[in-house]
Write an enzyme that holds these catalytic residues in place. Structure first.
Site, PDB file in Angstrom:
ATOM      1  N   SER A   1       9.006  -1.691   2.850  1.00 63.36           N
ATOM      2  CA  SER A   1       8.241  -1.673   4.351  1.00 63.36           C
ATOM      3  C   SER A   1       8.849  -2.626   5.039  1.00 63.36           C
ATOM      4  O   SER A   1       8.537  -2.793   6.533  1.00 63.36           O
ATOM      5  CB  SER A   1       6.868  -2.443   3.980  1.00 63.36           C
ATOM      6  OG  SER A   1       6.984  -3.768   3.549  1.00 63.36           O
TER       7      SER A   1
ATOM      8  N   LYS B   1       0.944  -5.357   6.008  1.00 63.23           N
ATOM      9  CA  LYS B   1       1.535  -6.603   6.297  1.00 63.23           C
ATOM     10  C   LYS B   1       1.268  -7.080   7.788  1.00 63.23           C
ATOM     11  O   LYS B   1       0.276  -6.857   8.188  1.00 63.23           O
ATOM     12  CB  LYS B   1       3.089  -6.485   5.772  1.00 63.23           C
ATOM     13  CG  LYS B   1       3.476  -6.272   4.494  1.00 63.23           C
ATOM     14  CD  LYS B   1       4.969  -6.020   4.291  1.00 63.23           C
ATOM     15  CE  LYS B   1       5.735  -7.401   4.238  1.00 63.23           C
ATOM     16  NZ  LYS B   1       6.789  -7.375   3.864  1.00 63.23           N
TER      17      LYS B   1
ATOM     18  N   TYR C   1       1.712   5.445  -3.459  1.00 67.43           N
ATOM     19  CA  TYR C   1       3.094   6.311  -3.851  1.00 67.43           C
ATOM     20  C   TYR C   1       2.801   7.863  -4.364  1.00 67.43           C
ATOM     21  O   TYR C   1       3.482   8.546  -4.388  1.00 67.43           O
ATOM     22  CB  TYR C   1       3.781   5.617  -5.058  1.00 67.43           C
ATOM     23  CG  TYR C   1       4.540   4.430  -4.683  1.00 67.43           C
ATOM     24  CD1 TYR C   1       5.957   4.098  -5.070  1.00 67.43           C
ATOM     25  CD2 TYR C   1       3.873   3.393  -4.104  1.00 67.43           C
ATOM     26  CE1 TYR C   1       6.751   3.257  -5.245  1.00 67.43           C
ATOM     27  CE2 TYR C   1       4.688   2.188  -4.163  1.00 67.43           C
ATOM     28  CZ  TYR C   1       5.905   1.912  -4.409  1.00 67.43           C
ATOM     29  OH  TYR C   1       6.694   0.812  -4.152  1.00 67.43           O
TER      30      TYR C   1
ATOM     31  N   HIS D   1      10.751  -1.197  -8.773  1.00 62.15           N
ATOM     32  CA  HIS D   1      10.079  -2.107  -8.017  1.00 62.15           C
ATOM     33  C   HIS D   1      10.235  -3.299  -8.698  1.00 62.15           C
ATOM     34  O   HIS D   1      10.625  -3.915  -9.628  1.00 62.15           O
ATOM     35  CB  HIS D   1       8.258  -1.897  -8.117  1.00 62.15           C
ATOM     36  CG  HIS D   1       7.623  -2.482  -6.810  1.00 62.15           C
ATOM     37  ND1 HIS D   1       7.158  -3.629  -6.779  1.00 62.15           N
ATOM     38  CD2 HIS D   1       7.028  -1.970  -5.911  1.00 62.15           C
ATOM     39  CE1 HIS D   1       6.540  -4.042  -5.717  1.00 62.15           C
ATOM     40  NE2 HIS D   1       6.459  -2.815  -5.179  1.00 62.15           N
TER      41      HIS D   1
ATOM     42  N   ASP E   1       8.727  -7.305  -9.990  1.00 57.30           N
ATOM     43  CA  ASP E   1       7.790  -7.640 -10.591  1.00 57.30           C
ATOM     44  C   ASP E   1       6.318  -8.319  -9.968  1.00 57.30           C
ATOM     45  O   ASP E   1       5.671  -8.881 -10.788  1.00 57.30           O
ATOM     46  CB  ASP E   1       8.377  -8.517 -11.970  1.00 57.30           C
ATOM     47  CG  ASP E   1       8.922  -9.792 -11.530  1.00 57.30           C
ATOM     48  OD1 ASP E   1       8.806  -9.919 -10.375  1.00 57.30           O
ATOM     49  OD2 ASP E   1       9.177 -10.366 -12.269  1.00 57.30           O
ATOM     50  N   ASP E   2       6.510  -8.463  -8.544  1.00 60.05           N
ATOM     51  CA  ASP E   2       5.528  -9.089  -7.915  1.00 60.05           C
ATOM     52  C   ASP E   2       4.241  -8.340  -7.905  1.00 60.05           C
ATOM     53  O   ASP E   2       2.970  -8.969  -7.569  1.00 60.05           O
ATOM     54  CB  ASP E   2       5.872  -9.429  -6.548  1.00 60.05           C
ATOM     55  CG  ASP E   2       6.469  -7.986  -5.752  1.00 60.05           C
ATOM     56  OD1 ASP E   2       7.172  -7.363  -6.425  1.00 60.05           O
ATOM     57  OD2 ASP E   2       5.928  -8.210  -4.673  1.00 60.05           O
TER      58      ASP E   2
ATOM     59  N   GLN F   1      -1.561  -5.719  -5.442  1.00 64.77           N
ATOM     60  CA  GLN F   1      -0.975  -4.797  -5.340  1.00 64.77           C
ATOM     61  C   GLN F   1      -1.179  -4.238  -6.673  1.00 64.77           C
ATOM     62  O   GLN F   1      -0.609  -2.809  -6.930  1.00 64.77           O
ATOM     63  CB  GLN F   1       0.636  -4.821  -5.182  1.00 64.77           C
ATOM     64  CG  GLN F   1       0.854  -5.265  -3.865  1.00 64.77           C
ATOM     65  CD  GLN F   1       2.464  -5.129  -3.448  1.00 64.77           C
ATOM     66  OE1 GLN F   1       3.061  -4.068  -3.400  1.00 64.77           O
ATOM     67  NE2 GLN F   1       3.100  -6.451  -3.650  1.00 64.77           N
TER      68      GLN F   1
ATOM     69  N   ASP G   1     -22.346 -18.305  31.135  1.00 66.19           N
ATOM     70  CA  ASP G   1     -21.553 -17.395  31.223  1.00 66.19           C
ATOM     71  C   ASP G   1     -21.658 -16.642  32.499  1.00 66.19           C
ATOM     72  O   ASP G   1     -21.962 -15.461  32.574  1.00 66.19           O
ATOM     73  CB  ASP G   1     -21.616 -16.267  29.995  1.00 66.19           C
ATOM     74  CG  ASP G   1     -20.585 -14.933  30.010  1.00 66.19           C
ATOM     75  OD1 ASP G   1     -19.696 -15.309  30.391  1.00 66.19           O
ATOM     76  OD2 ASP G   1     -20.932 -14.150  29.477  1.00 66.19           O
TER      77      ASP G   1
END
Length: 669
Positions: A246, A281, A312, A326, A328-329, A335, A441
């Site tokens: 991304s 993100k 995916y 990918h 490993d996070d 995710q 206002d």
């Protein structure tokens, strides 16, 4: 670390294939020999020193290595009695160059990249073995006890695994073995394997077994071996690998994992669509096509495709990659559902997931912070609203009336189904701004003060701002408001089609309110559009017809007129809890105008979801006053509790710890 490659043998079992060169120069594909493949793998691992023993066709081998033009420094050591000794003596001849950590391999060995990567990365001394391959009758086997290689030889069958002479040997462990090799050779014992010396150490060399299972790690002794290995290599080289990105800032961490992925096979990179990035993100600094081009120009990338969603699944079912790579996070955290889906799809056709350690280097965080800073600049921020609309179709905005509430809008994220939901923009409302200052206002708070609120928010946030411009004031004044807002980096101003002293729309017909004549309001829109300097800034016309009970036809007439006058968006408002009249307006407006964005503020008709608004053709959903309406009652409640109990303890449970509030504030502010 050095590599030593043993290439002193005759290779007689290869027949005519070794009639003009040593066995290591045998071609295993149309582009590679056994040796060229080994040397490229060594160079790719960052090893620069290669010690190579020679014998048969010595000069041919030396010239060949130098012709490859690899970033390697060679030390060639000739075994003068190569035809009368085994490779134990070749190692003995090279002993003075081997005082280091060592990668040891035979020159007829072919292994896939991941095998070599695992060998180099292993912290312990190790030898490659296979727990899944059958034990060979006449080739090496390793006796493995508690994960440790005790003996290596042809005649070992007890507690044995298939083994290949590919080692990583830490300096101290290697010295133990090398000293025994020297002892053997100086005693005249030169026609045995080097492993014969190893076996006398009873495990003192501390060599662990590295199980490569079914991965390619094979020696080539004869033409039959060559055919099998070449076919396996072709299969490996045609293996398809898939990754998804991304990012719009490629750093060394990305390059490193791309290189690893490319070593597994033909790499296809899926680049997330702009809409997917925005939902996952932050706003992408570069549009999809430019991000796609970036990856297309990275060495080792075979193909680049669009991945439209965080999921995916669509691309995996379309391309059916053998391997997905990918970091490993995503093993845990928000995710994980995406990972679970990937493993499920791969399992359905026999694919494999490969995960590498995720890099958390501080310099990468600095790059992310730099990107955030760029997004906060006026030109970048101003243009983001139009771009977000183009990317997502429908966006959401939450009101902010201070720097701290701006940070809440900026940083609040809800993770679900492997993705992230967050607000796309901020709404700076005259009602909430006035209320925060304790004033009615009625346009009592002047523009200078309201611009100060925008400044406070902009100093600490990056998201686009939609500004409540009330009626816009006199046309002559509105022109300067447009120019100021545009210069500040505001993305949109919304002005309502009323005249005279501003009364909040919440009162509807309960107080006297006058709508502007259509021609007059159109002129105000035209003047504002003429005054702006960029194409990014947007003017939205807010229609009060439904609030003032002037009917649907009046609302639609005004909407089409204002759009024709140049309004970039139309806001339709209602005080009713039933959204029917809003839906009717949207349907009838969309029947004639498919492109002009429609804005709604569902304060009263608050049961409608964003998904339903999008389906009906609404483009901007503004949550106009919820932070104000929830914040002030909480403060009032805390004040009452302190008065009632004569102390503050009772209200502690409803107080946010101040250290958590401080965490909302960026460190660079």
């Amino acid at each position: 670390m050095k590599a030593i490659i043993l290439n002193s043998g005759l290779g007689t079992r290869m027949g005519v294939l070794t009639s003009e060169h040593p066995k290591c120069m045998t071609e295993v594909s149309v582009t590679e020999t056994i040796l060229s493949r080994q040397l490229k793998q060594i160079a790719a691992a960052g090893i620069t020193e290669v010690v190579m023993t020679t014998g048969y066709f010595d000069e041919v081998l030396v010239n060949y290595c130098n012709s490859l033009d690899l970033p390697l420094h060679f030390t060639f050591v000739n075994n003068p009695v190569y035809d009368k000794t085994n490779y134990i003596y070749s190692i003995y001849c090279a002993r003075e160059y081997l005082d280091d950590d060592i990668i040891l391999m035979h020159g007829d060995l072919v292994f896939e990249n991941t095998v070599f990567d695992d060998v180099v990365a292993n912290e312990k001394s190790c030898m490659t073995v296979s727990s899944t391959l059958p034990l060979p009758e006449k080739d090496f086997k390793a006796q493995v006890v508690d994960g440790k290689v005790m003996k290596v030889g042809v005649d070992i069958f007890n507690e044995a695994m298939e083994a290949q002479a590919l080692y990583k040997l830490n300096r101290d462990d290697w010295k133990v073995w090398l000293d025994k090799i020297v002892e053997f050779c100086e005693a005249g014992n030169t026609k045995v394997y080097a492993e014969n010396a190893l076996n006398e150490l009873n495990g003192a060399a501390n060599i662990s077994a590295l199980d490569v299972e079914n991965r390619l790690c094979s020696e080539i002794d004869n033409p039959e071996d060559l055919a099998v290995v070449s076919a396996k290599l072709k299969e490996i080289e045609n293996r398809s690998v898939y990754m998804c990105f991304s990012t719009d800032v490629i750093h060394s961490g990305h390059i490193a994992i791309i290189k690893k992925a490319a070593r597994l096979g033909k790499l296809t990179i899926g680049v997330l669509s702009d809409e997917a990035v925005v939902s996952y993100k932050r706003f992408p600094m570069l549009p999809f096509e430019e991000r796609k081009t970036m990856f297309e120009n990275i060495a080792g990338v075979h193909n680049v495709v669009e991945q439209k969603n965080l999921s995916y699944k669509e691309n995996l079912e379309k391309y059916k990659p053998d391997i997905v790579v990918h970091g490993d996070d995503w093993v845990s955290g928000f995710q994980k559902p995406i990972r679970d889906e990937v493993t499920s799809v791969l399992a359905s056709y026999g694919g494999k997931l490969v995960e590498y350690p995720y890099s958390t280097d501080e310099k990468y965080k600095e790059l992310e912070n730099r990107s955030r800073s760029e997004l906060s600049t006026p030109d970048m921020r101003r243009s983001r609203l139009r771009k977000a609309l183009a990317m997502k179709g429908t966006i959401t905005a939450m009101e902010a009336h201070s720097g701290l509430t701006g940070l809440i809008v900026e940083d609040t994220v809800v993770y679900e189904n492997g993705g992230a939901r967050q607000f796309d923009a901020m709404w700076v409302s005259s009602l909430c701004d006035s209320t925060a200052k304790g004033k009615p206002d009625i346009e009592l708070v002047d523009m200078t003060s309201r611009f100060r609120t925008i400044d406070d928010i902009m100093e600490v946030t990056t998201k686009p701002i939609i500004f409540d411009g009330d009626t816009g004031g006199l046309t002559e004044h509105f022109v300067y408001t447009v120019r100021t807002l545009e210069r500040m980096g505001v993305s949109m101003v919304i002005i309502e089609d009323k005249t005279g002293l501003k009364k909040n729309s919440l009162f509807g017909t309960e107080v006297q309110q006058t709508q502007a004549a259509i021609p007059d309001f159109c002129e105000k829109i035209k003047a504002g559009k003429k005054a702006q300097k960029t194409k990014d800034f947007m003017i939205c016309a807010r229609i009060e017809s439904l609030i003032l009970e002037q009917g649907m036809n009046d609302a639609l007439e005004r909407a089409f007129a204002f759009a024709d006058a140049g309004a970039d968006a139309i806001m339709i408002h209602s005080r009713k809890k039933d959204p029917a009249e809003i839906f009717e307006f949207v349907e009838k407006f969309r029947a004639k105008d498919r492109t002009t964005p429609i804005v709604v503020v569902p304060t009263s008709f608050n049961t409608v979801t964003e998904e339903e608004f999008k389906e009906r053709g609404v483009n901007i959903v503004i949550y106009a006053n919820q932070l104000t309406r929830t914040g002030f009652p909480a403060m009032q409640n805390a004040a009452k509790m302190i008065l009632e109990h004569h102390r503050a303890k009772e209200c502690d449970d409803i107080c946010m710890p101040f250290k958590e509030i401080i965490r909302l504030i960026p460190e660079d502010v």
